[in-house]
Scaffold this active site. Structure first.
Site, PDB file in Angstrom:
ATOM      1  N   ASP A  54       0.838  -1.208   0.000  1.00 13.69           N
ATOM      2  CA  ASP A  54       0.000   0.000   0.000  1.00 13.69           C
ATOM      3  C   ASP A  54       0.871   1.256   0.000  1.00 13.69           C
ATOM      4  O   ASP A  54       0.501   2.283  -0.570  1.00 13.69           O
ATOM      5  CB  ASP A  54      -0.924  -0.004   1.227  1.00 13.69           C
ATOM      6  CG  ASP A  54      -2.075  -0.989   1.065  1.00 13.69           C
ATOM      7  OD1 ASP A  54      -2.493  -1.248  -0.075  1.00 13.69           O
ATOM      8  OD2 ASP A  54      -2.538  -1.514   2.090  1.00 13.69           O
ATOM      9  N   GLU A 131      -4.905  10.137   4.319  1.00 13.04           N
ATOM     10  CA  GLU A 131      -5.206  11.105   5.370  1.00 13.04           C
ATOM     11  C   GLU A 131      -4.244  12.286   5.331  1.00 13.04           C
ATOM     12  O   GLU A 131      -3.196  12.236   4.671  1.00 13.04           O
ATOM     13  CB  GLU A 131      -5.136  10.461   6.771  1.00 13.04           C
ATOM     14  CG  GLU A 131      -3.760  10.288   7.378  1.00 13.04           C
ATOM     15  CD  GLU A 131      -2.956   9.160   6.794  1.00 13.04           C
ATOM     16  OE1 GLU A 131      -1.959   9.454   6.106  1.00 13.04           O
ATOM     17  OE2 GLU A 131      -3.283   8.001   6.988  1.00 13.04           O
TER      18      GLU A 131
END
Ligand code: NAP
Length: 272
Positions: A54, A131
């Site tokens: 990721d 985020e």
């Protein structure tokens, strides 16, 4: 979910630095050279293939974040099943067949738009997949938090995180935030070690705002402030305000595997 018809496609590859990822990259390049439908183009791709985890996917996203309207992403993992990477190294042939076919499935997910405002009034727009966090390099960070322009709380602590639904399983989860299904276009504000007393009082739990709402922060003491966006980090000594909302742009995934989000969550955090 939509189904689209595409012409000859240009492909870029972003790779982690593991030996296994390089092997997969070489195999992919060989297959692309043999293909009549695909060609390599690292500057103006229509498809970006990330090989790694990721973290590698986040790098690929930021490398091509200015082309989100033109690009669809595919993730091959050379470690564990990821949240952005679901193809296995040994499935390259199967993946290539799908990429060469005319009908490809595309899924899109929400992104976070961040607008920063410096003390001289200069504004900058940014985008994040997981985020954004605001904190300090040392000492506590202080800020007034507003929801859709209305004062909500006076924060003091290590900092805050504002995550997207797909980012909710990243840093957000480690600081006690909820895991949010990526079909819900919303943002989550999570506290990082808030300090509560009579002056600074916060909710004490994560909160998830409505799809039409936004968050903003007025930074009362910006000296030493750090703004992070996914894997990127910026010192922001003169940051005065930051605004967070769901972006009008989305991230598109091509040929995502038919794995439910909750199965990914179970596999990653609980085990089979
Ligand atoms: P890193 O510190 O090298 O790795 C962070 C870890 O988070 C890796 O294991 C990565 O998975 C995983 N990850 C990334 N996005 C995720 C997601 N959406 N859901 C679940 N796990 C996720 O940092 P990095 O590789 O540059 O990635 C930056 C991201 O790391 C940030 O956006 C943040 O979400 C996360 N992070 C987490 C913590 C924490 O949990 N305490 C602290 C800092 C940053 P792979 O192993 O597949 O690459």
């Amino acid at each position: 979910m939509t189904t689209t018809k595409m012409k000859k496609n240009k492909v870029a590859i972003v790779v982690s630095d593991s030996e296994e990822s390089f092997k997969v990259k070489n195999k992919l390049i060989e297959r692309i050279h043999q293909s009549g439908q695909l060609e390599l183009d690292e500057f103006f791709p229509g498809i970006v293939i990330s090989i790694g985890g990721d973290g590698t996917f986040l790098r690929a996203f930021h490398q091509y974040r200015n082309r989100l309207d033109e690009v669809s992403f595919v993730g091959i993992h050379t470690g564990h099943l990821g949240f952005y990477t679901d193809w296995l190294a040994e499935e390259v042939d199967e993946l290539m067949e799908i990429l060469e076919s005319e009908q490809k499935r595309i899924n899109s997910y929400p992104l976070l738009e961040i607008t920063t405002e410096k003390s001289d009034g200069t504004k900058e727009k940014h985008i994040a997949l997981n985020e954004a966090t605001i904190r300090k390099s040392s000492a506590t960070w202080k800020g007034e938090i507003f929801i859709s322009g209305e004062f909500f709380e006076n924060f003091r602590g290590d900092g805050i995180s504002i995550s997207t639904p797909t980012g909710s399983t990243g840093y957000n989860k480690s600081i006690g935030g909820a895991v949010v299904h990526p079909s819900i276009a919303t943002l989550q504000l999570s506290e990082i070690a808030s300090l509560n007393n009579r002056v600074f009082r916060t909710l004490g739990s994560s909160l998830i705002i409505g799809p039409e709402e936004d968050l903003s922060v007025h930074i009362t003491d910006s000296e030493g402030t750090i703004l992070t966006m996914d894997n990127l980090e910026f010192p922001c000594n003169d940051l005065q305000r930051a605004f967070f909302k769901i972006s009008k742009k989305k991230v598109s995934f091509l040929a995502e595997k038919d794995v439910t989000f909750w199965r990914r969550v179970r596999t990653a955090f609980i085990g089979e």
